[in-house]
Design an enzyme around this catalytic site. Structure first.
Site, short mmCIF file in Angstrom:
data_model
loop_
_atom_site.label_atom_id
_atom_site.label_comp_id
_atom_site.label_asym_id
_atom_site.label_seq_id
_atom_site.Cartn_x
_atom_site.Cartn_y
_atom_site.Cartn_z
N ASP A 99 1.82 0.13 12.09
CA ASP A 99 1.72 -1.15 12.82
C ASP A 99 3.01 -1.96 12.83
O ASP A 99 2.99 -3.15 13.14
CB ASP A 99 0.60 -2.00 12.22
CG ASP A 99 0.81 -2.33 10.74
OD1 ASP A 99 1.71 -1.72 10.12
OD2 ASP A 99 0.08 -3.19 10.21
N ASP A 143 -0.58 2.59 8.41
CA ASP A 143 -1.15 1.87 9.55
C ASP A 143 -0.35 2.02 10.84
O ASP A 143 -0.88 1.77 11.92
CB ASP A 143 -1.27 0.38 9.21
CG ASP A 143 -2.13 0.13 7.99
OD1 ASP A 143 -3.09 0.89 7.78
OD2 ASP A 143 -1.84 -0.81 7.24
N GLU A 190 -17.54 11.31 19.72
CA GLU A 190 -18.25 10.85 20.92
C GLU A 190 -17.97 9.38 21.22
O GLU A 190 -18.01 8.96 22.38
CB GLU A 190 -19.76 11.06 20.75
CG GLU A 190 -20.25 12.48 20.96
CD GLU A 190 -19.83 13.44 19.85
OE1 GLU A 190 -19.76 14.65 20.09
OE2 GLU A 190 -19.55 12.96 18.72
N ARG A 246 -18.46 16.88 10.56
CA ARG A 246 -19.04 17.45 11.78
C ARG A 246 -19.91 18.67 11.46
O ARG A 246 -20.97 18.87 12.06
CB ARG A 246 -17.93 17.83 12.76
CG ARG A 246 -18.40 18.50 14.03
CD ARG A 246 -19.09 17.54 14.97
NE ARG A 246 -18.14 16.74 15.72
CZ ARG A 246 -18.50 15.89 16.70
NH1 ARG A 246 -19.78 15.72 17.00
NH2 ARG A 246 -17.58 15.18 17.32
N ARG A 265 0.92 -5.15 -5.14
CA ARG A 265 1.09 -6.42 -4.43
C ARG A 265 1.74 -7.39 -5.42
O ARG A 265 1.61 -7.25 -6.63
CB ARG A 265 -0.26 -6.98 -3.98
CG ARG A 265 -1.18 -5.96 -3.32
CD ARG A 265 -0.71 -5.54 -1.95
NE ARG A 265 -1.64 -4.58 -1.35
CZ ARG A 265 -1.44 -3.98 -0.18
NH1 ARG A 265 -0.35 -4.27 0.52
NH2 ARG A 265 -2.31 -3.12 0.30
N GLY A 324 5.51 -2.08 4.05
CA GLY A 324 5.03 -2.53 5.35
C GLY A 324 5.41 -3.97 5.63
O GLY A 324 6.39 -4.50 5.09
N ASP A 325 4.63 -4.64 6.46
CA ASP A 325 5.00 -5.97 6.92
C ASP A 325 5.04 -7.01 5.81
O ASP A 325 5.92 -7.87 5.78
CB ASP A 325 4.07 -6.43 8.06
CG ASP A 325 2.63 -6.59 7.61
OD1 ASP A 325 2.24 -5.92 6.62
OD2 ASP A 325 1.89 -7.35 8.24
N THR A 360 4.03 2.91 5.70
CA THR A 360 2.65 2.44 5.78
C THR A 360 1.85 3.37 6.67
O THR A 360 2.33 3.79 7.72
CB THR A 360 2.56 1.00 6.34
OG1 THR A 360 1.20 0.69 6.66
CG2 THR A 360 3.40 0.82 7.59
N GLU A 375 -11.69 0.03 10.36
CA GLU A 375 -12.07 -0.93 9.33
C GLU A 375 -11.76 -2.35 9.81
O GLU A 375 -10.89 -2.56 10.64
CB GLU A 375 -11.32 -0.65 8.02
CG GLU A 375 -9.82 -0.89 8.09
CD GLU A 375 -9.14 -0.75 6.74
OE1 GLU A 375 -9.83 -0.73 5.70
OE2 GLU A 375 -7.90 -0.68 6.72
N ARG A 407 -6.19 -1.42 8.74
CA ARG A 407 -6.14 -2.89 8.69
C ARG A 407 -6.63 -3.52 9.98
O ARG A 407 -7.81 -3.58 10.24
CB ARG A 407 -4.73 -3.37 8.32
CG ARG A 407 -4.38 -3.14 6.88
CD ARG A 407 -3.45 -4.20 6.35
NE ARG A 407 -2.23 -4.26 7.12
CZ ARG A 407 -1.29 -5.17 6.92
NH1 ARG A 407 -1.44 -6.09 5.98
NH2 ARG A 407 -0.19 -5.17 7.65
N GLY A 451 0.81 -1.20 0.00
CA GLY A 451 0.00 0.00 0.00
C GLY A 451 0.85 1.26 0.00
O GLY A 451 1.86 1.33 0.70
N ARG A 483 13.67 10.05 -2.56
CA ARG A 483 14.59 11.18 -2.76
C ARG A 483 15.77 11.10 -1.79
O ARG A 483 16.93 11.29 -2.17
CB ARG A 483 13.84 12.49 -2.58
CG ARG A 483 14.72 13.75 -2.54
CD ARG A 483 13.86 14.98 -2.26
NE ARG A 483 14.70 16.17 -2.13
CZ ARG A 483 15.23 16.60 -0.99
NH1 ARG A 483 15.03 15.90 0.13
NH2 ARG A 483 15.96 17.69 -0.97
N ARG A 503 -4.81 7.49 2.04
CA ARG A 503 -3.50 7.08 1.54
C ARG A 503 -2.89 8.10 0.58
O ARG A 503 -1.72 7.99 0.23
CB ARG A 503 -3.60 5.72 0.84
CG ARG A 503 -3.95 4.58 1.79
CD ARG A 503 -3.10 3.35 1.57
NE ARG A 503 -3.09 2.84 0.22
CZ ARG A 503 -3.50 1.62 -0.13
NH1 ARG A 503 -4.02 0.82 0.77
NH2 ARG A 503 -3.41 1.23 -1.38
N ARG A 527 -27.36 15.22 13.20
CA ARG A 527 -27.34 13.84 12.78
C ARG A 527 -26.23 13.04 13.45
O ARG A 527 -25.28 13.60 14.00
CB ARG A 527 -27.17 13.76 11.26
CG ARG A 527 -28.42 14.10 10.48
CD ARG A 527 -28.19 13.95 8.99
NE ARG A 527 -29.40 14.22 8.25
CZ ARG A 527 -29.44 14.33 6.93
NH1 ARG A 527 -28.32 14.18 6.22
NH2 ARG A 527 -30.57 14.59 6.31
N SER A 581 -24.63 17.21 16.91
CA SER A 581 -24.18 16.03 16.19
C SER A 581 -23.65 14.96 17.13
O SER A 581 -23.40 15.20 18.31
CB SER A 581 -23.08 16.44 15.21
OG SER A 581 -22.00 17.02 15.93
#
Length: 347
Positions: free
Chosen positions: A142, A140, A200, A167, A84, A114-115, A138, A241, A184, A19, A29, A273, A175, A234
């Site tokens: 992680d 993430d 919240e 917001r 990938r 990444g990993d 990455t 995710e 991930r 990613g 660079r 990203r 709403r 609000s």
């Protein structure tokens, strides 16, 4: 790991894999500039590991000059492209990668990713004897052993800007929004963005038990109902995710069916990203690129360059991909014990 028998570095192969992350170009660079300082040539391979193993990409490698990387520090994405590469999971792909590196007289391979990208490096070690360095790129955040990865700060900033806009609309119509963020299987982005946006509710792997999904739904519905009774404004729920089965849309559906609560799901997705990297990522990427070249000159291999407490270190790749890096306990405690309570009681 230090390779005492390492020969002088004359030619480095460089690629970006997996990613994309804002700041990858800044890292490219930096590697090229640092290598030039030490009179080392850098060959850029395109489309990640595909540039080493796939016929349609192998011929796209090129020497990266100072002119080539001039003016790219502020670009998102990667000038080397990324992808990938399932073939790197097979012995055939690993052997092809080794053959391509040898055919191009490559002494060292630097991978920004990444990993999954670093797992590819570890697997390649069985078939290729050159030096290898990983640069953590990455969103993430992680990877173990480094305080931050390239792209994380920009992704957080992008999420904040998007939710601040959401917001405004949420306030105007009073709403409830459920905003799904990338990451991930960890909540570094979710917690940082959620707290910075005064969400919240923050739902992530660190405070959610899949076995208690029904109980969590009831608790969430009760808190939303109580908050809406106490004020007219609000209500933002930030969710990681891959956390809730079916994602933000399914959570909104369940709240409507079980508690008659209307929510608007919003998935930020790949917007996190892209974009120009903020200063923090440009600086981190530059420091890591220089550190990677210096590590190679010192004979180090099979390591990831990392920043810990503003100092550069080298972490074994096997350790970097163990996924033991946790979201700050202070962030989790602050959201659960103080900030969420404050949000509920404000009028």
């Amino acid at each position: 790991m230090h390779n005492k028998s390492a020969k002088p570095i004359k030619r480095i192969a460089l690629l970006t894999s997996g990613g994309d992350a804002p700041g990858m170009n800044a890292a490219i660079r930096s590697v090229v500039l640092a290598a030039h300082h030490y009179h080392i040539e850098v060959i850029g391979f395109y489309h990640g590991y595909n540039g080493l193993v796939c016929e349609e990409y192998i011929g796209m490698a090129e020497s990266l000059s100072l002119i080539k990387v001039n003016g790219i520090i502020h670009f998102g994405g990667t000038i080397l492209k990324s992808a990938r590469c399932p073939l790197m999971l097979e012995e055939k792909g690993l052997k092809l990668a080794a053959e391509t590196l040898d055919a191009n007289t490559i002494d060292a391979l630097v991978v920004i990713g990444g990993d999954g990208s670093f797992s590819g490096l570890l697997a390649l070690k069985q078939y290729w004897s050159g030096q290898m360095i990983g640069i953590p790129g990455t969103i993430d955040n992680d990877l173990d052993g480094t305080d931050y990865t390239i792209g994380f700060a920009t992704a957080v900033n992008t999420g904040i800007e998007a939710i601040d806009k959401i917001r405004d609309t949420a306030d105007a119509f009073e709403r409830i929004f459920i905003v799904e963020l990338m990451g991930r299987h960890c909540g570094h982005i979710t917690f940082n963005v959620g707290i910075a946006c005064a969400a919240e509710q923050v739902l992530s792997f660190e405070n959610f038990n899949a076995n208690e999904q029904s109980l969590k739904l009831q608790h969430l519905a009760a808190e939303i109902s109580a908050a809406k009774k106490n004020r007219h404004s609000s209500y933002i729920i930030v969710i990681a995710e891959n956390l809730w089965p079916g994602g933000a849309a399914e959570l909104a559906k369940q709240l409507h069916l079980q508690a008659d609560i209307e929510c608007t799901p919003c998935i930020l997705g790949h917007i996190q990203r892209g974009g120009s990297p903020i200063a923090k990522d440009r600086i981190l990427a530059t420091k890591m690129g220089v550190a990677a070249v210096q590590a190679l000159i010192e004979g180090k291999s099979t390591v990831m360059v990392a920043e810990q407490n503003n100092a550069m270190h080298c972490i074994p790749l096997a350790k970097a991909i163990k996924h033991k890096k946790l979201v700050s306990k202070q962030l989790i405690d602050a959201q659960q014990n103080i900030l969420a309570l404050t949000a509920q009681t404000q009028c």
